[in-house]
Write an enzyme that holds these catalytic residues in place. Structure first.
Site, PDB file in Angstrom:
ATOM      1  N   ARG A 107       0.262  -9.385  -9.109  1.00 49.56           N
ATOM      2  CA  ARG A 107       1.436  -8.630  -8.671  1.00 49.56           C
ATOM      3  C   ARG A 107       2.582  -9.614  -8.459  1.00 49.56           C
ATOM      4  NH1 ARG A 107       1.288  -4.532  -3.604  1.00 49.56           N
ATOM      5  NH2 ARG A 107      -0.570  -3.847  -4.730  1.00 49.56           N
TER       6      ARG A 107
ATOM      7  N   ASP B  55      -1.346   5.971  -3.829  1.00 48.56           N
ATOM      8  CA  ASP B  55      -2.608   5.584  -3.200  1.00 48.56           C
ATOM      9  C   ASP B  55      -2.474   5.498  -1.675  1.00 48.56           C
ATOM     10  OD1 ASP B  55      -1.170   3.199  -3.060  1.00 48.56           O
ATOM     11  OD2 ASP B  55      -2.776   1.943  -3.872  1.00 48.56           O
ATOM     12  N   ARG B  56      -1.251   5.543  -1.156  1.00 48.66           N
ATOM     13  CA  ARG B  56      -1.038   5.567   0.292  1.00 48.66           C
ATOM     14  C   ARG B  56      -0.530   6.941   0.711  1.00 48.66           C
ATOM     15  NH1 ARG B  56       1.206  -0.232   2.433  1.00 48.66           N
ATOM     16  NH2 ARG B  56      -0.090  -1.562   1.119  1.00 48.66           N
TER      17      ARG B  56
ATOM     18  N   THR C 105      -9.607  -7.455   5.525  1.00 53.11           N
ATOM     19  CA  THR C 105      -8.527  -6.551   5.142  1.00 53.11           C
ATOM     20  C   THR C 105      -8.573  -6.212   3.656  1.00 53.11           C
ATOM     21  OG1 THR C 105      -7.043  -8.426   4.820  1.00 53.11           O
ATOM     22  CG2 THR C 105      -6.987  -7.344   6.955  1.00 53.11           C
TER      23      THR C 105
ATOM     24  N   LYS D 242      -8.406   3.349  -1.842  1.00 49.09           N
ATOM     25  CA  LYS D 242      -7.497   4.205  -1.084  1.00 49.09           C
ATOM     26  C   LYS D 242      -6.909   5.259  -2.007  1.00 49.09           C
ATOM     27  CE  LYS D 242      -3.705   0.749  -1.140  1.00 49.09           C
ATOM     28  NZ  LYS D 242      -4.467  -0.455  -1.546  1.00 49.09           N
TER      29      LYS D 242
ATOM     30  N   SER E 209       2.403  -0.636  -6.854  1.00 47.18           N
ATOM     31  CA  SER E 209       2.253   0.190  -5.659  1.00 47.18           C
ATOM     32  C   SER E 209       3.597   0.463  -4.994  1.00 47.18           C
ATOM     33  CB  SER E 209       1.271  -0.473  -4.694  1.00 47.18           C
ATOM     34  OG  SER E 209       0.906   0.393  -3.658  1.00 47.18           O
TER      35      SER E 209
ATOM     36  N   ASP F  89       2.708   4.938  -6.314  1.00 49.84           N
ATOM     37  CA  ASP F  89       1.522   5.142  -7.165  1.00 49.84           C
ATOM     38  C   ASP F  89       0.510   6.067  -6.496  1.00 49.84           C
ATOM     39  OD1 ASP F  89       0.637   3.275  -5.243  1.00 49.84           O
ATOM     40  OD2 ASP F  89      -0.817   2.410  -6.638  1.00 49.84           O
TER      41      ASP F  89
ATOM     42  N   ASP G 246       3.236   6.837  -1.452  1.00 49.71           N
ATOM     43  CA  ASP G 246       4.017   5.752  -2.032  1.00 49.71           C
ATOM     44  C   ASP G 246       4.080   5.983  -3.549  1.00 49.71           C
ATOM     45  OD1 ASP G 246       1.406   5.141  -2.650  1.00 49.71           O
ATOM     46  OD2 ASP G 246       1.595   2.998  -2.247  1.00 49.71           O
TER      47      ASP G 246
END
Length: 606
Positions: A54, A313-314, A382, A420, A150, A311, A309
């Site tokens: 990324r 996924d959140r 995390t 997620k 993302s 994409d 968000d």
């Protein structure tokens, strides 16, 4: 690359790169003799980690561009091939979001696999990341790739990789892939023919093959979380200029909701826009990101907002409480999901065979809730690259993983996939909100009910802006070598426990080894303080930030707020100002209940 001259690096780039835009960037820098910029772009490679790549889109080995995508794909394809013909024949599924260059990058990625006769299921339209995570398991693929950055700014892009188990790649596989990339940097003969992908190994109809099963699974799972159908609580939805609305709209219709009645999509943000033209930063966590959704909600007299968000996924939630909008944190939503899903557990089932997961930087509230029900709780490092794999390891022992979450608005439902998933999260939460409404509760009211039962959990999560990895390293070096650990004192707080997962150290164990894996590739220190305070300081794996996560549990909201603010000022004065004084940070922070903390010279002096 360290020993190569800059001229040699330029020549290598121009020899390999066939994209006219990025070639021109390097040529112009070379002609201008801009050695400093060429060093920045060419000397080091963009790092393969945190489930892939990324970064900013620009020319050079250090950035996201066609050549670095080709190189990553060749390395991944060779890694898959090395696992044997039978494994490679399972193929890969490739998807992408709606960002600039995403479709092109996805096509170039596909070409690398096709070159080795590895079958490709290609999602030819912009699609949510969770669709591909689901698709890896659905197709029993060898791997999955999603071209997405993302929630990053519009100038960024990324390359996310899933392993054959449907979870994000993790160590040691990520290091193996990184090594494979380094062995296959030179583009293969037909590497640049991505826009002409075709042949018996290429299936560009993957979206149509996977969409119905995905929507059916999400719908069935969401509906299964309530004992009876409840009238929908109306809500406003924003996909934040991303791909969410493309799939949410038909899914909501399948679940019996009508756009314009049960839900309204923010019209200015409904269609994908790679420039994210109405938001400064396309992340629902960021201040101001939901301003337009709030404006539409006020105009439509609605009191509940859902957001994904870009994409999808959140997932984020906001609710109007006594005339003011309250943005729930990921920890709030995680606790609410837990409460809702715990209600679905059959009383005849052995609760000790059920597990919930969260990360080291998320709230301790989930553990309290789980233990009160006899449900197992597990903490991980995390990120969902850890939780997705930990979940599957636990399943092999006979555990059922109910759900997992992290405080950064990420929620995983293994009944659907092992990453997620903002689409499933929204579908399930809409069921929960309807149930609570039937019980006479708002979302905020349900949260307060949980606080009354398990204690008020106040958090203060934010970040310091780091100028470089070196500055981040200097900060953590200063902390580790300062007087805090020997004295077990931090500001006005007595330190009860010190855990350093970077160096594998924990004062709580007899051998000083932590119960979680050490990770020398990342910076992370956690302290437990007197007065019920716990906080973590960690370097971000995807952004130039040092993040902090502070929590206090108390019977009193006021005491909890006071404690988390006190811990923040100690971090700022005793650590950041001492060892990284040029780091920047917001002068106005908000705790999870909305208390505003102003940071100025007068406050610090006091």
């Amino acid at each position: 690359m360290a020993e190569d001259s800059i001229s040699s690096l330029v020549q290598t780039w121009l020899q390999w790169d066939q994209d006219p835009v990025t070639r021109r960037e390097i040529e112009e820098l070379h002609q201008a003799n801009n050695t400093a910029e060429l060093e920045l772009r060419l000397r080091n490679r963009i790092e393969f980690g945190t489930a892939g790549l990324r970064g900013r889109m620009a020319a050079g080995f250090s950035f996201m561009n066609c050549l670095t995508v080709i190189q990553a794909s060749q390395g991944l394809a060779k890694h898959i091939e090395s696992q044997g013909k039978e494994f490679a024949s399972k193929g890969v599924i490739i998807g992408h979001d709606a960002r600039h260059q995403s479709h092109k990058f996805a096509q170039l990625a596909a070409n690398a696999f096709l070159a080795l006769h590895i079958p490709v299921k290609f999602v030819n339209e912009s699609a949510p990341t969770p669709l591909v995570a689901f698709g890896v398991k659905h197709f029993k693929a060898a791997a999955g790739v999603v071209v997405t950055a993302s929630h990053n700014p519009p100038q960024d892009n990324g390359y996310k990789v899933y392993s054959s188990n449907g979870a994000q790649i993790n160590r040691p596989e990520d290091a193996e892939i990184a090594q494979s990339i380094l062995k296959h940097l030179e583009p293969w003969p037909r590497a640049w023919e991505g826009d002409r992908c075709s042949g018996e190994y290429f299936d560009k109809e993957a979206l149509h093959e996977i969409l119905a099963p995905f929507q059916s699974r999400v719908k069935q799972y969401a509906i299964s979380t309530v004992s009876e159908p409840y009238p929908t609580r109306p809500f406003i939805y924003t996909p934040m200029h991303g791909v969410g609305a493309i799939r949410i709209d038909p899914l909501m219709k399948e679940m019996g909701m009508r756009q314009g009645q049960e839900y309204i999509i923010v019209p200015q943000q409904a269609q994908p826009d790679p420039n994210f033209s109405t938001v400064k930063f396309p992340n629902p966590e960021e201040a101001g990101a939901l301003d337009l959704a709030i404006k539409v909600a006020d105009e439509e007299n609605k009191t509940l907002i859902f957001a994904n968000d870009p994409d999808a996924d959140r997932f984020a939630v906001a609710e109007k409480v006594e005339g003011k909008w309250f943005l729930l944190t990921g920890n709030h939503v995680g606790a609410l999901f837990a409460s809702h899903l715990f209600d679905t557990i059959d009383s005849s089932k052995d609760a000790s065979k059920i597990t919930v997961l969260t990360t080291t930087v998320s709230s301790g509230m989930l553990q309290k809730m789980a233990e009160s029900k006899g449900i197992q709780f597990k903490e991980s490092l995390t990120g969902f690259k850890w939780m997705g794999n930990v979940a599957q390891d636990l399943e092999k022992t006979g555990q059922t993983i109910l759900f997992a979450y992290e405080e950064a608005l990420g929620y995983m439902f293994p009944a659907v996939s092992y990453d997620k998933d903002g689409i499933t999260a929204m579908s399930v939460f809409s069921m929960a909100a309807a149930k609570w409404q039937a019980q006479g509760l708002t979302v905020f009211g349900k949260l307060q009910q949980l606080f009354a039962e398990y204690g008020h959990h106040e958090t203060l999560n934010n970040y310091f802006r780091s100028s470089s990895p070196q500055q981040t390293a200097e900060l953590f070096h200063g902390i580790r070598n300062g007087p805090f650990l020997p004295k077990m004192q931090f500001g006005k707080f007595k330190i009860l426990r010190w855990r350093d997962l970077t160096e594998g150290f924990d004062t709580a164990s007899s051998d000083h080894k932590p119960d979680l894996p050490e990770d020398p590739t990342s910076q992370m220190i956690t302290l437990w303080l007197e007065g019920g305070v716990r906080f973590t300081l960690r370097g971000s794996g995807t952004e130039p930030k040092v993040k902090f996560y502070i929590e206090c549990c108390s019977d009193s909201r006021g005491d909890a707020v006071k404690s988390v603010c006190g811990a923040f000022f100690a971090i700022l004065k005793d650590w950041v100002h001492q060892y990284a004084p040029s780091m920047t940070y917001s002068n106005e922070l908000s705790t999870s209940s909305g208390s505003v903390l102003l940071v100025d010279k007068e406050t610090l002096a006091a």
